[in-house]
Write a protein that holds these residues in place. Structure first.
Motif, PDB file in Angstrom:
ATOM      1  N   PHE A 122      12.042 -67.137 -37.123  1.00  0.00           N
ATOM      2  CA  PHE A 122      12.028 -66.576 -35.765  1.00  0.00           C
ATOM      3  C   PHE A 122      11.275 -67.538 -34.856  1.00  0.00           C
ATOM      4  CE2 PHE A 122      10.040 -63.636 -32.601  1.00  0.00           C
ATOM      5  CZ  PHE A 122      11.207 -63.170 -32.018  1.00  0.00           C
TER       6      PHE A 122
ATOM      7  N   THR B 156      11.922 -68.270 -31.500  1.00  0.00           N
ATOM      8  CA  THR B 156      12.107 -68.122 -30.070  1.00  0.00           C
ATOM      9  C   THR B 156      10.817 -68.459 -29.319  1.00  0.00           C
ATOM     10  OG1 THR B 156      12.640 -66.568 -28.287  1.00  0.00           O
ATOM     11  CG2 THR B 156      11.558 -65.666 -30.213  1.00  0.00           C
TER      12      THR B 156
ATOM     13  N   PRO C  44       8.494 -64.749 -28.024  1.00  0.00           N
ATOM     14  CA  PRO C  44       8.513 -63.692 -29.041  1.00  0.00           C
ATOM     15  C   PRO C  44       7.924 -62.391 -28.523  1.00  0.00           C
ATOM     16  CG  PRO C  44       6.698 -65.179 -29.442  1.00  0.00           C
ATOM     17  CD  PRO C  44       7.477 -65.767 -28.300  1.00  0.00           C
ATOM     18  N   ASP C  45       8.565 -61.296 -28.823  1.00  0.00           N
ATOM     19  CA  ASP C  45       7.967 -59.977 -28.649  1.00  0.00           C
ATOM     20  C   ASP C  45       8.465 -59.117 -29.795  1.00  0.00           C
ATOM     21  OD1 ASP C  45      10.482 -58.790 -27.969  1.00  0.00           O
ATOM     22  OD2 ASP C  45      10.171 -59.223 -25.858  1.00  0.00           O
TER      23      ASP C  45
ATOM     24  N   VAL D 291      10.284 -56.469 -29.973  1.00  0.00           N
ATOM     25  CA  VAL D 291      11.689 -56.048 -29.927  1.00  0.00           C
ATOM     26  C   VAL D 291      12.584 -57.146 -30.489  1.00  0.00           C
ATOM     27  CG1 VAL D 291      13.598 -55.415 -28.401  1.00  0.00           C
ATOM     28  CG2 VAL D 291      11.319 -54.468 -28.002  1.00  0.00           C
ATOM     29  N   ARG D 292      12.359 -58.371 -30.031  1.00  0.00           N
ATOM     30  CA  ARG D 292      13.172 -59.498 -30.517  1.00  0.00           C
ATOM     31  C   ARG D 292      12.915 -59.772 -32.004  1.00  0.00           C
ATOM     32  NH1 ARG D 292      11.659 -61.517 -25.258  1.00  0.00           N
ATOM     33  NH2 ARG D 292      13.482 -61.784 -23.907  1.00  0.00           N
ATOM     34  N   TYR D 293      11.661 -59.646 -32.390  1.00  0.00           N
ATOM     35  CA  TYR D 293      11.332 -59.910 -33.803  1.00  0.00           C
ATOM     36  C   TYR D 293      11.974 -58.860 -34.708  1.00  0.00           C
ATOM     37  CZ  TYR D 293       8.470 -61.025 -37.922  1.00  0.00           C
ATOM     38  OH  TYR D 293       8.037 -61.382 -39.185  1.00  0.00           O
TER      39      TYR D 293
ATOM     40  N   ALA E  97      14.700 -57.213 -34.105  1.00  0.00           N
ATOM     41  CA  ALA E  97      16.136 -57.504 -34.120  1.00  0.00           C
ATOM     42  C   ALA E  97      16.439 -58.651 -35.077  1.00  0.00           C
ATOM     43  CB  ALA E  97      16.618 -57.826 -32.715  1.00  0.00           C
ATOM     44  N   TYR E  98      15.582 -59.647 -35.075  1.00  0.00           N
ATOM     45  CA  TYR E  98      15.746 -60.789 -35.983  1.00  0.00           C
ATOM     46  C   TYR E  98      15.661 -60.332 -37.435  1.00  0.00           C
ATOM     47  CZ  TYR E  98      13.917 -64.630 -38.842  1.00  0.00           C
ATOM     48  OH  TYR E  98      13.672 -65.515 -39.863  1.00  0.00           O
TER      49      TYR E  98
ATOM     50  N   HIS F  78       9.917 -50.466 -34.303  1.00  0.00           N
ATOM     51  CA  HIS F  78      10.997 -51.084 -33.527  1.00  0.00           C
ATOM     52  C   HIS F  78      12.228 -51.332 -34.398  1.00  0.00           C
ATOM     53  CE1 HIS F  78       9.026 -51.486 -29.640  1.00  0.00           C
ATOM     54  NE2 HIS F  78       7.909 -51.533 -30.352  1.00  0.00           N
TER      55      HIS F  78
ATOM     56  N   GLN G  32      15.903 -49.605 -33.521  1.00  0.00           N
ATOM     57  CA  GLN G  32      17.142 -50.384 -33.454  1.00  0.00           C
ATOM     58  C   GLN G  32      18.143 -50.047 -34.546  1.00  0.00           C
ATOM     59  OE1 GLN G  32      16.312 -54.619 -33.040  1.00  0.00           O
ATOM     60  NE2 GLN G  32      14.482 -54.204 -31.829  1.00  0.00           N
TER      61      GLN G  32
ATOM     62  N   VAL H 288       6.784 -54.161 -23.796  1.00  0.00           N
ATOM     63  CA  VAL H 288       8.163 -53.880 -24.214  1.00  0.00           C
ATOM     64  C   VAL H 288       8.492 -52.445 -23.805  1.00  0.00           C
ATOM     65  CG1 VAL H 288       8.200 -55.507 -26.146  1.00  0.00           C
ATOM     66  CG2 VAL H 288       7.365 -53.177 -26.518  1.00  0.00           C
TER      67      VAL H 288
END
Length: 225
Positions: free
Chosen positions: A42, A44, A47-48, A50-52, A54-55, A80, A84, A168
């Motif tokens: 990961f 990016t 990073p936050d 939510v994105r982590y 999703a990853y 999170h 998701q 977030v």
């Protein structure tokens, strides 16, 4: 097949679950290493949590059938993942509101400055934290985790803090179980209903049987025979 997904907290590695994991029903287990994922996978620049989440969901195909057990920051990530994917989320010494984290500074911009100046990993600050830590039972573990901080890259430390404190959208789901020690001085106890256990922030290690009991009952109730 149902999997148990273990996610450790800030500065921790998957070994934090070594005492708890053998006490749970035998199922396929996945242990996430935040250090490994944030260092090599990961990557990016923004990073936050939510994105982590999703990853992780995509990389490990985390689905509704899975049960995520997160300690401290790991529970925040787990929530999170539930948001998701619909997976189950069990929080141990964790939070659904970062304001519950007992941290003198929570502003991401200020934390970034303190991290890249080396203050977060500095000997003076961590000596103060050690001196103020009130729990003899887990003192050696707490000291070990603080002593690990200087071995991490500043980038990795900042990534973790950003996962916790970057703004977030509010969660719209709730944990399946909250497990918390009233004497936790790292994360404040929840305002919502929770299962109270003995010990402190590290009850997952030192009172693993007590932590395991509500998880065992939950798994027996929701999983097919």
């Amino acid at each position: 097949m149902v999997r148990i997904v273990f996610i450790p907290g800030y500065t921790e590695d998957p070994a934090i679950f070594d005492t708890l994991a053998p006490l749970l029903p035998a199922h396929q287990a996945l242990r996430i290493s935040n250090q490994e994922e944030l260092s090599t996978g990961f990557t990016t620049k923004a990073p936050d949590v939510v994105r982590y989440a999703a990853y992780l969901a995509q990389k490990y195909a985390i689905r509704e059938r899975d049960i995520v057990i997160g300690h401290s920051m790991g529970g925040w990530i787990g929530m999170h993942l539930k948001q998701q994917t619909g997976c189950k989320a069990i929080l141990v010494g964790s939070f659904t509101d970062p304001k519950k984290v007992r941290m003198p500074y929570q502003q991401p911009f200020l934390l970034k400055i303190l991290t890249y100046l080396g203050i977060i990993q500095g000997r003076r600050l961590n000596k103060t934290f050690k001196k103020l830590y009130p729990h003899d039972e887990s003192r050696a573990l707490y000291t070990y985790l603080l002593d690990r901080l200087p071995t991490f890259s500043r980038r990795y430390v900042w990534q973790q803090l950003k996962l916790i404190f970057s703004p977030v959208p509010a969660l719209t789901v709730s944990p399946d179980i909250r497990i918390h020690a009233r004497r936790d001085t790292v994360v404040k106890y929840p305002d919502e209903a929770y299962v109270q256990v003995a010990g402190d922030h590290f009850s997952v290690v030192f009172h693993a049987a007590e932590v395991a009991a509500p998880i065992q009952a939950f798994m027996q109730a929701v999983m097919p025979a």
